[in-house]
Design an enzyme around this catalytic site. Structure first.
Site, PDB file in Angstrom:
ATOM      1  N   LYS A 217       0.841  -1.100  -0.070  1.00 18.75           N
ATOM      2  CA  LYS A 217      -0.130   0.016   0.017  1.00 18.75           C
ATOM      3  C   LYS A 217       0.896   1.035   0.067  1.00 18.75           C
ATOM      4  O   LYS A 217       1.780   1.529   0.818  1.00 18.75           O
ATOM      5  CB  LYS A 217      -0.995   0.062   1.154  1.00 18.75           C
ATOM      6  N   ASP A 355     -15.127  -0.988   9.723  1.00 22.55           N
ATOM      7  CA  ASP A 355     -15.743  -1.066   8.140  1.00 22.55           C
ATOM      8  C   ASP A 355     -15.555  -2.348   7.713  1.00 22.55           C
ATOM      9  O   ASP A 355     -14.859  -2.968   6.876  1.00 22.55           O
ATOM     10  CB  ASP A 355     -14.516  -0.066   7.514  1.00 22.55           C
TER      11      ASP A 355
END
Length: 527
Positions: A217, A355
């Protein structure tokens, strides 16, 4: 009242384009953090307000010199943090974004185009997407906070797209090598085409020299400076609004802005996300769950604030019932394990995964449950924690008045609440939830005429159920904290997964639905 908060955000957009034209002065000599000072100032302001309350509406003329000095210091600090280059570039971007958004609704259109019918939520969502990373994240904050913002904006901002054109590979390569060293020293392969590209970062598949499959990432260049500048401006806009209109203090504008600021800046620190993943993996070890549940291993020597290297988990979404049945003949146990794991983490960890949509909760090829993406987490205060426990117990017993009492203990109210009526309203919402069924869609027909189908649910359905809960609480004079909204939204996700993978399960009577023992006590699931 919540409408004022949205007004503040709209004003903040304009403020962000003009708030730092002046070059920053020398840094202030005080060491007290900006946010801390503001909270102290706000607290003292409220205390002084209550001590001299006369029933008269306050105006800016009632502000003390200390309050004015506090605001000026915050503005100076924000300008210094933003730097002299922030305003010109943001002003140009804002001009382009606003012009294009106005053009979408203008009656004067190019040949072949038709003006859209004006809608304030749609216009603001389009503007936020065009303003870039900060405002996309801000839009997602609105979408995840139905206890703070109006229903029509929460629903519209569900569509806020966090998908951008990927960076050129040479830019990504430079970032990786600057943060972790020469690629050839650590990786045998990196796919130059990203798996995903969002406003803050993009993700690439890779393989280490030692053979492990990983994902990298990579934070986009200068995004940290951009977010810090924008968020400082938004915070100052809320402070200025509260200063000029003291009645706005009742809506906690600066507190909301502070929450936005802290949660977004936390997402910028990939070392913090790595820490979250490692804490969750340790939680799984302590609960002896590693044979059933996992999270990606973090490669610390290849992780910095701007680059996160972690194990690649291969699996399928929790709503892909057909694929899950090819992995296990007991999908019911899988979702029960996932739910018990998440519930126990809420009750025993200092934060929870906030989430757990179907893209972040996987069934792995080896049959384990995989939790991924720990950039967004929620924290439950002691008051909310205690009330959630009471709510869980009452829900398991079908005691709707007890649920109403628990919500009263959690929220803020300035009026007497009819608990019996509140309980009846909650019962109606729970009945509506029980009656919602997942969608079944035909996805193909085989050569022998057999129809294959997929079971799924609409993301908007989860949001609508959450909005119903918020509506009921507000109609009964109650305002709930944001962390409760986050908790309930995750619970609604699990409710959908249960309907897909275990449609006949009675969660109130099934002994497996009691969360694992943690800290020497049992807690009930909260769906």
């Amino acid at each position: 009242m919540v409408k004022y908060q949205l007004v503040a955000l709209v004003v903040a957009v304009a403020t962000a384009t003009t708030a730092a034209f002046v070059a920053p002065p020398p840094p202030p000599t005080q060491t007290t953090p900006l946010l801390h000072k503001s909270i102290v100032a706000l607290s003292s302001s409220r205390s002084s307000t209550s001590s001299r309350a006369t029933g008269k509406k306050r105006s800016v003329r009632d502000r003390s010199s200390q309050e004015a000095i506090s605001l000026i210091r915050d503005i100076v600090q924000a300008a210094f943090d933003a730097g002299p280059r922030a305003a010109p570039s943001r002003t140009l971007q804002a001009y382009i974004a606003i012009s294009r958004t106005l053009q979408d609704f203008s009656p004067i259109q190019r040949p072949g185009r038709q003006a859209e019918e004006f809608s304030a939520p749609v216009a603001l969502r389009k503007l936020f997407e065009r303003l870039g990373a900060t405002y996309i994240k801000l839009g997602q904050f609105v979408a995840s906070s139905p206890s703070l913002f109006p229903k029509e904006y929460v629903l519209e901002f569900q569509k806020c797209l966090d998908s951008t054109e990927p960076l050129d590979w040479n830019v990504v390569k430079q970032i990786i090598e600057k943060e972790t060293g020469p690629i050839n020293n650590n990786f045998s392969f990196i796919d130059q085409t990203p798996l995903a590209s969002a406003s803050i970062a993009q993700v690439h598949a890779a393989k280490l020299k030692t053979g492990e499959e990983v994902v990298i990432k990579v934070q986009k260049p200068q995004i940290d400076n951009l977010l810090k500048a924008d968020l400082n401006f938004i915070y100052i806009a809320s402070r200025v609004l509260e200063f000029l209109q003291p009645d706005f203090e009742r809506t906690s504008l600066s507190a909301v802005a502070g929450d936005v600021k802290s949660s977004m800046l936390e997402e910028l620190d990939f070392e913090k996300e790595a820490e979250n993943i490692e804490e969750f993996r340790e939680f799984l070890r302590m609960q002896e769950l590693r044979d059933m549940v996992t999270a990606p291993r973090v490669y610390r020597d290849l992780t910095t604030k701007k680059v996160l290297t972690m194990e690649r988990l291969r699996g399928v979404s929790m709503v892909d019932a057909e694929s899950i049945r090819s992995i296990t003949n007991d999908p019911e146990s899988l979702i029960i394990t996932a739910l018990n794991t998440w519930t126990t983490s809420v009750m025993t960890m200092p934060w929870f995964h906030a989430d757990v949509h179907s893209g972040n909760l996987l069934v792995l090829d080896d049959g384990r449950v995989g939790f991924i993406d720990f950039g967004m987490v929620g924290r439950v205060g002691e008051k909310t924690f205690k009330a959630v426990s009471e709510l869980s117990t009452s829900m398991a017993l079908g005691d709707y008045e007890g649920m109403a009492e628990a919500l009263l203990n959690m929220g803020a109210t300035s009026e007497d609440v009819d608990v019996k009526k509140f309980g009846r309203d909650i019962e109606q919402v729970m009945t509506d939830m029980a009656n919602v069924s997942p969608d079944i869609a035909a996805v193909g027909v085989s050569g022998d005429g057999t129809v294959s189908a997929a079971i799924s649910f609409d993301e908007d359905e989860v949001t609508n159920m959450l909005l119903k809960i918020v509506d009921v609480t507000e109609e009964n004079g109650l305002k709930l904290p944001r962390e409760f909204g986050l908790l309930v939204k995750q619970s609604l996700y699990f409710d959908r997964y249960l309907k897909i993978l275990a449609p006949g399960l009675d969660i109130n009577s099934d002994e497996r639905m009691v969360a694992l023992k943690s800290a020497d006590r049992k807690v009930e699931v909260i769906v």
